[in-house]
Every structure is written in structure tokens, then in C-alpha cells.
Enzyme design. Sequence first.
Site, PDB file in Angstrom:
ATOM      1  N   GLN A   1      -4.611  -5.299   6.889  1.00  0.00           N
ATOM      2  CA  GLN A   1      -5.644  -6.186   6.337  1.00  0.00           C
ATOM      3  C   GLN A   1      -5.661  -7.557   7.003  1.00  0.00           C
ATOM      4  OE1 GLN A   1      -7.950  -5.360   4.228  1.00  0.00           O
ATOM      5  NE2 GLN A   1      -7.150  -3.319   3.740  1.00  0.00           N
TER       6      GLN A   1
ATOM      7  N   LYS B   1     -10.409  -1.232  10.495  1.00  0.00           N
ATOM      8  CA  LYS B   1     -10.561  -2.402   9.620  1.00  0.00           C
ATOM      9  C   LYS B   1     -10.829  -3.661  10.443  1.00  0.00           C
ATOM     10  CE  LYS B   1      -7.310  -0.417   6.280  1.00  0.00           C
ATOM     11  NZ  LYS B   1      -8.043  -0.086   5.056  1.00  0.00           N
TER      12      LYS B   1
ATOM     13  N   ASP C   1       3.044  -4.756   8.132  1.00  0.00           N
ATOM     14  CA  ASP C   1       1.842  -3.951   7.969  1.00  0.00           C
ATOM     15  C   ASP C   1       0.644  -4.897   8.047  1.00  0.00           C
ATOM     16  OD1 ASP C   1      -0.402  -2.691   7.004  1.00  0.00           O
ATOM     17  OD2 ASP C   1       0.529  -1.903   5.185  1.00  0.00           O
TER      18      ASP C   1
ATOM     19  N   HIS D   1       0.871  -1.183   0.000  1.00  0.00           N
ATOM     20  CA  HIS D   1       0.000   0.000   0.000  1.00  0.00           C
ATOM     21  C   HIS D   1       0.907   1.232   0.000  1.00  0.00           C
ATOM     22  CE1 HIS D   1      -2.815   2.910   1.851  1.00  0.00           C
ATOM     23  NE2 HIS D   1      -3.788   2.076   1.533  1.00  0.00           N
TER      24      HIS D   1
ATOM     25  N   CYS E   1      -4.765   2.371  -3.793  1.00  0.00           N
ATOM     26  CA  CYS E   1      -3.530   2.898  -3.188  1.00  0.00           C
ATOM     27  C   CYS E   1      -2.357   1.943  -3.391  1.00  0.00           C
ATOM     28  CB  CYS E   1      -3.705   3.199  -1.702  1.00  0.00           C
ATOM     29  SG  CYS E   1      -4.906   4.469  -1.358  1.00  0.00           S
TER      30      CYS E   1
HETATM   31  C1  LIG Z   1      -2.362  -2.903   3.537  1.00  0.00           C
HETATM   32  C2  LIG Z   1      -2.684  -1.546   4.053  1.00  0.00           C
HETATM   33  N1  LIG Z   1      -1.722  -0.796   4.607  1.00  0.00           N
HETATM   34  C3  LIG Z   1      -1.972   0.416   5.094  1.00  0.00           C
HETATM   35  C4  LIG Z   1      -3.222   0.983   5.045  1.00  0.00           C
HETATM   36  C5  LIG Z   1      -3.446   2.354   5.590  1.00  0.00           C
HETATM   37  O1  LIG Z   1      -4.276   2.309   6.688  1.00  0.00           O
HETATM   38  P1  LIG Z   1      -4.824   3.638   7.341  1.00  0.00           P
HETATM   39  O2  LIG Z   1      -5.395   4.440   6.223  1.00  0.00           O
HETATM   40  O3  LIG Z   1      -5.866   3.173   8.309  1.00  0.00           O
HETATM   41  O4  LIG Z   1      -3.688   4.334   8.004  1.00  0.00           O
HETATM   42  C6  LIG Z   1      -4.260   0.257   4.465  1.00  0.00           C
HETATM   43  C7  LIG Z   1      -5.611   0.839   4.368  1.00  0.00           C
HETATM   44  O5  LIG Z   1      -6.208   1.033   3.345  1.00  0.00           O
HETATM   45  C8  LIG Z   1      -3.982  -1.036   3.952  1.00  0.00           C
HETATM   46  O6  LIG Z   1      -4.944  -1.760   3.386  1.00  0.00           O
END
Ligand SMILES: Cc1ncc(COP(=O)(O)O)c(C=O)c1O
Lengths: 140, 405
Positions: B202, B225, B199, B122, B363
Amino acid sequence: MTINEKQDALIEDFDLFDDQLEKTQYIIDLGKKLSPIAEEYKTDDNLIKGCQSRVWLHTEMRGDRVYFEADSEPTAQISKGLVSLLIKILSGEKPEDVANADLYFIDKIGMSTIITSRRAGGLASMIVRMKDFAQKQLIA
Amino acid sequence: MLDIQKIRQDFPILNEVVHGKSLVYFDNAATTQKPLPVLEALANYYGHYNANIHRGIHFLAEKATSAFEASRHKIQTFLNASRVEEIIFTYGTTDGINLVAQSYGRTFLKEGDEIIISTLEHHSNIVPWQMLCEEKGCVLRVIPINDAGELLMDEFEKMLSERTKLVSVVHVSNALGTINPVAEIIKKAHEVGAKVLIDGAQATSHIDIDVQALDCDFYVFSLHKLYGPTGMGVLYGKTDILNAMPPYRGGGEMIKEVTFEKTTYNDLPYKFEAGTPNIADVVATKMAVEYVEALGKQAIADYEHELLVYGTDALQSIEGLRIVGTAKEKVSVLSFVMEGIHPQDIGVILDQQGIAVRTGHHCTQPLMKRLGIVGTSRASFAVYNTKEEIDKLVVGLERVKKMLS
Ligand SMILES: Cc1ncc(COP(=O)(O)O)c(C=O)c1O
């Protein structure tokens, strides 16, 4: 017809449908009828980068009127339909009318989320470019 | 066996009507909906014991502080962290990664050091490292993937060397649903002395997480999430590493003593929690985690897998539709493209039928580029989704095809 008269006529057309899906179908069908932009106008300068669908816009002043030609990438059919509506309403009008136009039809035909959502930046930026071009003609 | 109809009653938003149709919510990878205990906890906090924490001596402050710290303990057990101080509250996954990049990265990385990420990342696990690389002259390396969306582990191993200082990879891909072999990644990275950040944005709602068994150095995720509130996230870090890291933001709460000559910092976890935190959402976090624990992670995973298999079969029956991301190990995420149809049009026409999916690049622009597409449409399932809803998606997609043909 003024810009607002054109918008009102369009809204009336759309009022014939009571289901949003039918309205969308109508937009898609209108898009199919949009005459394609000349290849020579598909330049990087004319490309409006939206997050999801790409749109090309060519602007031109003829006499005291502004003219627009536009196209979106072929698979983005809803965008294409909306592009054709914007052209219908704004092309061939006086610069001051385009610059000051309040495009209320977008909301009335249930398409404001597509045009205004940040991710669909293409169409919103296209409107900004059309208005900017008209504005520049006023100053010139 | 989970009683899905009963679970659905815990999520009032699922009764919403959109465009005259009953809502089918398939955008759970973006954010999940919140069950009643979470909603009630928020109202209860503001209605009955809102106060600033760790400061007041009065009754409300005491009550708010203990609810706030109870959430920290809940997260500790949820992740099986060995100590409660290893749980740092953040505003989300992005915030946690930035904290590590800015505090750990700026202190311990230097010119020529290498940071390894993957093609699946992401943007929030790409950009903070690029910023660090730009500042410190580090080198960013990227683990490639195969066409199914799985990491090429051989290539990863070849990249590892004494120059590797940090490996930061996603546990579960948000765009494709791939579950990465993080335990193996962590082990291999440790063999060359690199630290590892996972990370988990998900992962936490689908997979059981045990940070001690994984042996990761950092683990980050977002509560929104995981059926919890927005604006609330967690950074887990090993005690020694967190202790060695300087604070990232200065302000109240993170200090021991302030004079104009010198300030001494507070202990973990407060050293990294400057300012009044997001108290209400932290408090409600406990209810989100308890809700998931009561259903049981394994039961959730089993049911979601059933939805994934059912959904995969159902979507594959649609002519011209191709599923993007076919890893052997996957969570309940179905990304797909349809021949000759723009993802945006799919999203709009599904929305008009009451079905919420996500369309676009999710993203993950470098991943989309690698796959040679501009974006996908993505249906991501949570525990409250049903096979009947997947049937509605199939009908919806047939309608999309018909309208655009
Ligand atoms: C794999 C992953 N990393 C990071 C994020 C970023 O999360 P947040 O927007 O809650 O900081 C997301 C959220 O869309 C994600 O799916």
C-alpha cells in the site's frame, strides 16, 4: 402456487420499480416484516457463516412439505429482506420441488451479485442448506 | 499543481457507466486503475514482439528480453536499490512474502526463533509466517496497536531480543491507512541482529521508497496497486542475503547446468525466477512507474493528502458515522462504520449509485477483532479522484442512511 408461479409474481412486483435503488428499498422493507426466528433456533448448528453477515436457518419437515424459518443479524437489512424472499418462495413446498428449484428471480430483481458473491457467502450457503435439507428428505 | 482532469483522461475506465450512473472508483487500495501507456504497452507487446525471453537468438526474443530487463532497471531506480540483481520479479506481494518465508525462513530459522509482525498485517503477511512457525517451531509475536491504529513502539522494543530473527511489518496499513515508522523499526531490529521485511503493497503509490536509506533487508510490493498490471510484483532483497538463500522453485531459467547427478543454479536474480515469467506485465510495469514518476511522488502525495483532509471532514459531518483509523500519519484511506448499519448494506447501496468502495474485513481479520468490529467500509483515493467524487460519496451515504432508517 408453484415455486415458479411465486417467483413470477415476485418479478412482476419488482418490475413496478425502474430504479435499482427502489427495488433495494422494497427488499429492505420486506425484511422489516420478516417474523423473527424463535430464540431456541438461534443455535450454532443453525448458524450459516458468511463472510459478511450471519444468517440462522431452521429446517423442518411437516407432512409432505419442508418448512423454513430464518433470520439474519439485525443490522444486515438487505440480507434480511432477501432471506424473507427465499422463505416466501421455498417454505411449505414439496422436497423435490425445493431440491430442484431454479431460483431465477434473484437475477431478475438485480440481486445476483449480493447472493452469489463469494464474500457474501451467507445467503448462497443458506440456499445450499435449504436444498440439501430437501434432498435428504427425498432419500429418507 | 497536477491537472487532475487531464490525468483522468489517461484512465479510460473512469468513463464507465455502472447501474446507469457514472463510475466513482474509490477501491484503489484493492487495485488502482491503469493509465493508457500501460494499456498500450500490453497491446504493443503482444501485437509486435511477443517472444520467450533469455532463450531465443531471434529478433523478437531479443527485443522482448531487453524490454523485460529494462523494467528491472526501472524498478531498481524507483526503489533506489544499489544493484539491479536485487530486483526479483514475482507475481505480487503475497508471492514475495512466501518466497522469503520458504527460502530464507526455512533455511535460516530454527526452533525457538522469534518472528515479529504487527496487528495491522494483511493476511498475506501473517499466514506464510504461521506456516513457517508450524514447520520449524518458531514463535510468532505481534506488535499491538492503540485505538487510533498506530503501533505501540514501546511494546515492540520490549519484544526485541537475541531470539528475534525476523521482523515483517506493513509499511502502510491497507485497512486503516496508517503509515508505520518503518525506518525506526528497521534500525531497532538490526540492533538485535534481526532481518526486516517490509510489506510495501500500500505504500509504493503514495510514498517515496528508498531501500538504501531505509536499510531494509527485503521490500515487497504489487504493481497492480501502483497503476500497473496484475500478476506482477517485486521482491527487493540485499545481495548478500539473496545469494545465501536457496532457490524456492525449480525449473527452467533458474539453472546454470542440469545433469541427473547435480544441477548448478543460475545467478541473481534468475535463481528466483523459474519458468517463463509474466513477460507482458513485466514489460508494462516500466510504463506504470514512468507514469507515476512523471506526475511526481511528492505532487501525488500532496494532492492525495488534500483529498484525505477533505474526505475526513466531509465524512465526519455525517451523523452516526465513525472513521476507523485516525493515525497521525496516514495515506488517503478512509475506513468507517455507521451506527446500526451493516457494512455490506453500505457497499450494496453505494454500488447501486455507481460508487465502488470495499466492505468487510479487508483481509485483516485479527485487526478487526482488535478493534471490536466485524468490518468497515473503506474509501481509498488515488491521484485521479476528485473532491466532487467525495461529495457524491457523502450524498450516497446520506441515501444509505435514509433507506435503512
Ligand atoms: C498491505 C497488503 N499486503 C499484502 C497484500 C497482498 O497483495 P497481493 O494480493 O497483490 O499479493 C495487499 C493487497 O491487498 C495489501 O494491501
